[in-house]
Design a protein around this motif. Structure first.
Motif, short mmCIF file in Angstrom:
data_model
loop_
_atom_site.label_atom_id
_atom_site.label_comp_id
_atom_site.label_asym_id
_atom_site.label_seq_id
_atom_site.Cartn_x
_atom_site.Cartn_y
_atom_site.Cartn_z
N GLY A 121 0.56 -1.22 0.13
CA GLY A 121 0.02 -0.02 0.08
C GLY A 121 0.90 1.27 0.16
N VAL A 122 1.92 1.38 -0.51
CA VAL A 122 2.84 2.34 -0.62
C VAL A 122 3.41 2.63 -1.84
N ARG A 123 3.12 4.13 -2.26
CA ARG A 123 3.33 4.31 -3.52
C ARG A 123 4.56 5.11 -3.74
N CYS A 124 5.54 4.71 -4.69
CA CYS A 124 6.92 5.34 -4.97
C CYS A 124 6.61 6.65 -5.74
N ASP A 125 7.89 7.61 -5.54
CA ASP A 125 7.71 8.75 -6.30
C ASP A 125 8.03 8.44 -7.89
N GLY A 126 7.44 8.95 -8.63
CA GLY A 126 7.38 8.63 -10.09
C GLY A 126 7.88 9.76 -11.05
N VAL A 127 8.14 10.77 -10.34
CA VAL A 127 8.49 12.10 -11.22
C VAL A 127 9.89 12.42 -11.17
N SER A 128 10.56 12.17 -10.09
CA SER A 128 11.94 12.81 -9.80
C SER A 128 12.97 12.17 -10.82
N SER A 129 12.63 10.58 -11.00
CA SER A 129 13.55 9.76 -12.07
C SER A 129 13.06 10.10 -13.39
N ARG A 130 13.95 10.42 -14.35
CA ARG A 130 13.71 10.68 -15.53
C ARG A 130 14.84 10.25 -16.68
N VAL A 131 14.57 10.32 -17.80
CA VAL A 131 15.46 9.82 -18.74
C VAL A 131 15.32 10.80 -19.88
N LEU A 132 16.20 11.03 -20.82
CA LEU A 132 16.38 11.94 -21.86
C LEU A 132 16.10 10.99 -23.13
N VAL A 133 15.22 11.27 -24.05
CA VAL A 133 15.01 10.41 -25.39
C VAL A 133 14.85 11.42 -26.47
N LEU A 134 14.98 10.69 -27.72
CA LEU A 134 14.92 11.26 -29.00
C LEU A 134 14.30 10.33 -29.97
N ASN A 135 13.08 10.53 -30.64
CA ASN A 135 12.48 9.72 -31.66
C ASN A 135 12.25 8.40 -31.06
N LEU A 136 11.69 8.27 -29.76
CA LEU A 136 11.61 6.94 -29.32
C LEU A 136 10.30 6.23 -30.00
N PRO A 137 10.22 4.84 -30.59
CA PRO A 137 9.06 4.41 -30.99
C PRO A 137 8.25 3.74 -30.04
N LEU A 138 7.68 4.62 -29.24
CA LEU A 138 6.78 3.84 -28.15
C LEU A 138 5.38 4.03 -28.68
N HIS A 139 4.71 2.81 -28.13
CA HIS A 139 3.34 2.85 -28.23
C HIS A 139 2.55 2.19 -27.10
N GLY A 140 1.20 2.37 -27.09
CA GLY A 140 0.61 1.82 -25.97
C GLY A 140 -0.17 2.81 -24.98
N PRO A 141 -0.73 2.41 -23.72
CA PRO A 141 -1.28 3.60 -23.11
C PRO A 141 -0.53 4.42 -21.96
#
Length: 253
Positions: free
Chosen positions: A73-93
């Motif tokens: 029942g504990v939620r971790c921080d999801g916004v301070s960890s990040r990564v830089l990308v360019l033209n990444l072919p991602l799909h999905g929700p």
């Protein structure tokens, strides 16, 4: 340590409730970072949660870490960890897919939160580098014609490692590099830990020796680490930037 773990366990939310990890840490230990992944108490509680719920043992602040905490029942921080990308072919929700599609040719920071929710990838080459200058220069030179890129911006974050895991398991061909120095070797080892089939991108003894003005044919079987141990002089990615951009330009996309 056992008493501290027990105190955290007693403070967990009810089965129908939830709390934030930093909030729990501040409540129990009066330190919002006491349960971080680099803290002994945080690791101990997360591993206990994983054992109780039959989950994978968390070894870093990645998917297994978040799953262990979520199970209690504990939620971790999801916004301070990040990564830089360019033209990444991602799909999905996952929000990251929509973000990438909205800005072709533009470097984009993706948070761990934006990568959550379900991702699919289009198999193809992905170039992994350490420094943001490489990605920004590639965007200036090639824009939307540049092959997909991931930049760790130093040591890979949880977001970077999770993303590269998804890319590798989704069939992408990762080509990795970093500065040629001690930190760069640590970075590339971490990349290989989540994408073991990744191949070096000008991260080899020949590139290193030529950049130093040395003859790579003198020791043809020498590895990059052996060459670096012999000369001890770092070679940053920016020193071979023109070669890196030429590689990207020559890659069909």
């Amino acid at each position: 340590m056992a008493e501290q773990v027990a105190a955290v366990w007693r403070a967990l939310p009810r089965p129908d409730g939830a709390t934030r990890l930093a909030q729990l840490a501040a409540t129990v230990r009066r330190d919002a970072h006491a349960l971080d992944a680099d803290q002994p108490l945080g690791r101990a509680v997360a591993r206990l949660a994983a054992a109780v719920h039959g989950l994978d043992r968390p070894r870093r602040a990645g998917a297994a870490w978040r799953a262990a905490w979520a199970a209690i029942g504990v939620r971790c921080d999801g916004v301070s960890s990040r990564v830089l990308v360019l033209n990444l072919p991602l799909h999905g929700p996952a929000p990251a897919a929509e973000l990438c599609a909205a800005v072709p040719g533009e470097p984009l920071w993706l948070t761990l939160r934006s990568l959550s929710g379900g991702l699919r990838v289009r198999p193809g080459p992905v170039y992994v580098c350490e420094n943001v200058t490489v990605v920004e220069t590639a965007a200036d030179a090639l824009g939307a014609r540049c092959p997909a890129m991931v930049c760790t911006d130093g040591m890979p974050s949880g977001a970077a490692l999770d993303l590269m895991t998804a890319l590798a398991t989704g069939g992408c061909e990762l080509h990795y590099r970093a500065d040629i120095d001690q930190a760069g070797f640590v970075i590339t080892d971490q990349v290989l830990s989540v994408a073991p089939s990744a191949t070096p991108w000008r991260f080899d003894a020949a590139t290193y020796l030529i950049t130093l003005g040395q003859d790579p044919g003198r020791e043809p079987t020498e590895s990059l680490r052996e060459a670096y141990a012999r000369y001890g002089e770092p070679v940053h990615e920016e020193a071979i930037l023109d070669d890196l951009i030429a590689d990207l330009r020559a890659t069909p996309w």
